[in-house]
Write a protein that holds these residues in place. Structure first.
Motif, PDB file in Angstrom:
ATOM      1  N   ILE A  83      13.027 -29.479   5.581  1.00 31.42           N
ATOM      2  CA  ILE A  83      12.763 -29.923   3.860  1.00 31.42           C
ATOM      3  C   ILE A  83      13.781 -30.240   3.377  1.00 31.42           C
ATOM      4  CG2 ILE A  83      12.412 -28.715   1.909  1.00 31.42           C
ATOM      5  CD1 ILE A  83      10.813 -26.544   3.498  1.00 31.42           C
ATOM      6  N   CYS A  84      14.951 -30.239   3.833  1.00 33.46           N
ATOM      7  CA  CYS A  84      15.110 -31.409   2.665  1.00 33.46           C
ATOM      8  C   CYS A  84      16.350 -32.234   3.422  1.00 33.46           C
ATOM      9  CB  CYS A  84      16.038 -29.700   2.493  1.00 33.46           C
ATOM     10  SG  CYS A  84      17.785 -28.873   2.706  1.00 33.46           S
ATOM     11  N   GLU A  85      16.515 -31.642   4.267  1.00 31.34           N
ATOM     12  CA  GLU A  85      16.823 -33.015   5.686  1.00 31.34           C
ATOM     13  C   GLU A  85      18.794 -31.728   5.291  1.00 31.34           C
ATOM     14  OE1 GLU A  85      15.902 -36.555   5.061  1.00 31.34           O
ATOM     15  OE2 GLU A  85      14.511 -36.538   6.293  1.00 31.34           O
ATOM     16  N   GLN A  86      19.126 -30.619   4.581  1.00 27.55           N
ATOM     17  CA  GLN A  86      20.499 -31.361   5.128  1.00 27.55           C
ATOM     18  C   GLN A  86      20.711 -30.278   6.526  1.00 27.55           C
ATOM     19  OE1 GLN A  86      22.048 -28.425   2.003  1.00 27.55           O
ATOM     20  NE2 GLN A  86      23.098 -26.904   3.982  1.00 27.55           N
ATOM     21  N   ASN A  87      22.146 -30.870   7.259  1.00 27.77           N
ATOM     22  CA  ASN A  87      22.651 -30.719   8.626  1.00 27.77           C
ATOM     23  C   ASN A  87      22.728 -28.823   8.305  1.00 27.77           C
ATOM     24  OD1 ASN A  87      22.314 -33.376   9.799  1.00 27.77           O
ATOM     25  ND2 ASN A  87      24.299 -33.831   8.896  1.00 27.77           N
ATOM     26  N   THR A  88      22.023 -28.135   9.461  1.00 23.62           N
ATOM     27  CA  THR A  88      22.483 -26.859  10.156  1.00 23.62           C
ATOM     28  C   THR A  88      23.158 -27.163  10.861  1.00 23.62           C
ATOM     29  OG1 THR A  88      21.669 -26.890   8.122  1.00 23.62           O
ATOM     30  CG2 THR A  88      21.504 -24.617   9.364  1.00 23.62           C
ATOM     31  N   SER A  89      24.420 -26.173  10.869  1.00 22.20           N
ATOM     32  CA  SER A  89      24.871 -25.707  12.465  1.00 22.20           C
ATOM     33  C   SER A  89      24.163 -24.848  13.331  1.00 22.20           C
ATOM     34  CB  SER A  89      25.975 -24.773  11.634  1.00 22.20           C
ATOM     35  OG  SER A  89      27.254 -25.636  11.187  1.00 22.20           O
ATOM     36  N   ILE A  90      23.731 -24.867  14.624  1.00 23.68           N
ATOM     37  CA  ILE A  90      23.396 -23.955  15.205  1.00 23.68           C
ATOM     38  C   ILE A  90      24.807 -23.089  15.779  1.00 23.68           C
ATOM     39  CG2 ILE A  90      21.944 -23.729  17.244  1.00 23.68           C
ATOM     40  CD1 ILE A  90      21.622 -26.887  17.055  1.00 23.68           C
ATOM     41  N   PRO A  91      24.336 -22.027  15.180  1.00 26.95           N
ATOM     42  CA  PRO A  91      25.308 -20.849  15.121  1.00 26.95           C
ATOM     43  C   PRO A  91      25.184 -20.618  17.302  1.00 26.95           C
ATOM     44  CG  PRO A  91      23.658 -19.480  14.632  1.00 26.95           C
ATOM     45  CD  PRO A  91      22.642 -21.363  14.988  1.00 26.95           C
ATOM     46  N   VAL A  92      26.017 -20.068  17.846  1.00 25.48           N
ATOM     47  CA  VAL A  92      26.152 -20.044  19.149  1.00 25.48           C
ATOM     48  C   VAL A  92      25.206 -17.919  19.795  1.00 25.48           C
ATOM     49  CG1 VAL A  92      27.651 -18.485  21.502  1.00 25.48           C
ATOM     50  CG2 VAL A  92      28.665 -20.260  19.365  1.00 25.48           C
ATOM     51  N   GLY A  93      24.896 -18.877  20.278  1.00 25.18           N
ATOM     52  CA  GLY A  93      22.926 -18.132  20.287  1.00 25.18           C
ATOM     53  C   GLY A  93      21.707 -18.333  20.224  1.00 25.18           C
ATOM     54  N   GLY A  94      22.269 -20.300  19.376  1.00 28.12           N
ATOM     55  CA  GLY A  94      20.688 -20.136  19.322  1.00 28.12           C
ATOM     56  C   GLY A  94      20.527 -19.728  17.974  1.00 28.12           C
ATOM     57  N   ALA A  95      19.041 -20.040  17.567  1.00 36.02           N
ATOM     58  CA  ALA A  95      19.027 -20.212  15.743  1.00 36.02           C
ATOM     59  C   ALA A  95      17.852 -18.535  16.231  1.00 36.02           C
ATOM     60  CB  ALA A  95      16.736 -20.498  16.160  1.00 36.02           C
ATOM     61  N   SER A  96      18.373 -17.911  17.715  1.00 35.44           N
ATOM     62  CA  SER A  96      18.225 -15.853  17.263  1.00 35.44           C
ATOM     63  C   SER A  96      19.367 -15.485  16.277  1.00 35.44           C
ATOM     64  CB  SER A  96      17.676 -16.158  18.573  1.00 35.44           C
ATOM     65  OG  SER A  96      16.859 -16.672  19.398  1.00 35.44           O
ATOM     66  N   VAL A  97      19.810 -16.138  16.465  1.00 32.32           N
ATOM     67  CA  VAL A  97      21.463 -15.136  15.724  1.00 32.32           C
ATOM     68  C   VAL A  97      21.474 -15.805  13.985  1.00 32.32           C
ATOM     69  CG1 VAL A  97      22.244 -14.580  17.609  1.00 32.32           C
ATOM     70  CG2 VAL A  97      22.864 -16.938  17.003  1.00 32.32           C
ATOM     71  N   LEU A  98      20.459 -16.423  13.779  1.00 24.42           N
ATOM     72  CA  LEU A  98      20.115 -16.806  12.403  1.00 24.42           C
ATOM     73  C   LEU A  98      19.738 -15.454  11.527  1.00 24.42           C
ATOM     74  CD1 LEU A  98      18.441 -20.753  12.779  1.00 24.42           C
ATOM     75  CD2 LEU A  98      20.919 -19.790  11.636  1.00 24.42           C
ATOM     76  N   PRO A  99      20.051 -15.244  10.302  1.00 23.12           N
ATOM     77  CA  PRO A  99      19.623 -14.381   9.093  1.00 23.12           C
ATOM     78  C   PRO A  99      17.693 -14.682   9.631  1.00 23.12           C
ATOM     79  CG  PRO A  99      21.225 -15.665   8.276  1.00 23.12           C
ATOM     80  CD  PRO A  99      21.125 -16.373   9.455  1.00 23.12           C
ATOM     81  N   GLN A 100      17.625 -13.134   9.406  1.00 27.21           N
ATOM     82  CA  GLN A 100      16.272 -12.834   8.816  1.00 27.21           C
ATOM     83  C   GLN A 100      15.665 -12.747   7.377  1.00 27.21           C
ATOM     84  OE1 GLN A 100      15.680  -9.252  11.632  1.00 27.21           O
ATOM     85  NE2 GLN A 100      14.284  -9.844  12.676  1.00 27.21           N
ATOM     86  N   ASN A 101      14.974 -13.208   7.850  1.00 27.78           N
ATOM     87  CA  ASN A 101      14.591 -13.531   5.702  1.00 27.78           C
ATOM     88  C   ASN A 101      13.969 -12.098   5.694  1.00 27.78           C
ATOM     89  OD1 ASN A 101      13.135 -13.700   3.425  1.00 27.78           O
ATOM     90  ND2 ASN A 101      13.809 -16.087   3.700  1.00 27.78           N
ATOM     91  N   LEU A 102      14.402 -11.308   5.715  1.00 25.52           N
ATOM     92  CA  LEU A 102      13.308  -9.721   5.828  1.00 25.52           C
ATOM     93  C   LEU A 102      12.788  -9.511   4.230  1.00 25.52           C
ATOM     94  CD1 LEU A 102      16.211  -7.385   6.708  1.00 25.52           C
ATOM     95  CD2 LEU A 102      14.330  -8.431   7.869  1.00 25.52           C
ATOM     96  N   HIS A 103      12.422 -10.687   3.181  1.00 27.05           N
ATOM     97  CA  HIS A 103      12.125 -10.364   2.166  1.00 27.05           C
ATOM     98  C   HIS A 103      10.544 -11.312   2.127  1.00 27.05           C
ATOM     99  CE1 HIS A 103      10.561 -10.706  -2.392  1.00 27.05           C
ATOM    100  NE2 HIS A 103      10.736 -11.799  -2.169  1.00 27.05           N
TER     101      HIS A 103
END
Length: 158
Positions: free
Chosen positions: A51-71
């Motif tokens: 969407i905004c093209e901001q660079n995002t670091s990929i954490p060790v473990g990949g997208a699965s370890v990114l925080p869930q948006n529970l809301h």
């Protein structure tokens, strides 16, 4: 005009979020969409927000370890229930998350039958509540009379 529930739609797949994850820019996407976007980027360390093209670091473990948006996950679930409740169907099932019509592990009843049962239960509870209110009103009136009598007695000269 914005479509209803568009805020719970993934910007990559255009479907309601499925296991939404939050990026550092605070945009959210489905976990599977993020896996695909990371793979498309060709990098295992950094990718751009779709969407905004901001660079995002990929954490060790990949997208699965990114925080869930529970809301957002909760909002998708609520929207699903609301959609089922407002459909023109004669049957509603709060146990079938995917709208299954087989109902293998539970029974299903027509809405009119369930509504009539609840109406009878609510009417009975309302009658009981009215009886309690009547008794309480009588007790309050009796207490007022007693207080008035005490006031009269205490105001008399000794």
């Amino acid at each position: 005009m914005e479509k209803p529930f568009s805020h719970i739609t993934c910007g990559v797949c255009s479907k309601p979020y499925n296991d939404p994850r939050i990026l550092s820019c605070l945009h959210s996407f489905c976990l599977q969409c993020l896996h695909h976007e990371i793979e498309k980027s060709g990098s295992q360390q950094m990718f751009q927000c779709p969407i905004c093209e901001q660079n995002t670091s990929i954490p060790v473990g990949g997208a699965s370890v990114l925080p869930q948006n529970l809301h957002l996950g909760f909002e998708v679930e609520v929207a699903g229930y609301m959609s089922k409740m407002t459909s023109n169907s004669d049957v509603a099932c709060d146990q079938c998350a995917e709208g299954s019509i087989t109902h293998k592990s539970h029974s299903v009843k027509e809405i009119s039958t369930v509504a009539k049962t609840h109406q009878i239960e609510i009417s009975g509870a309302l009658e009981d509540a009215n009886e309690v209110v009547t008794k309480l009103t009588g007790a309050i009136d009796e207490n007022k009379r007693m207080i008035e009598q005490v006031d009269v007695v205490t105001q008399q000269p000794v």
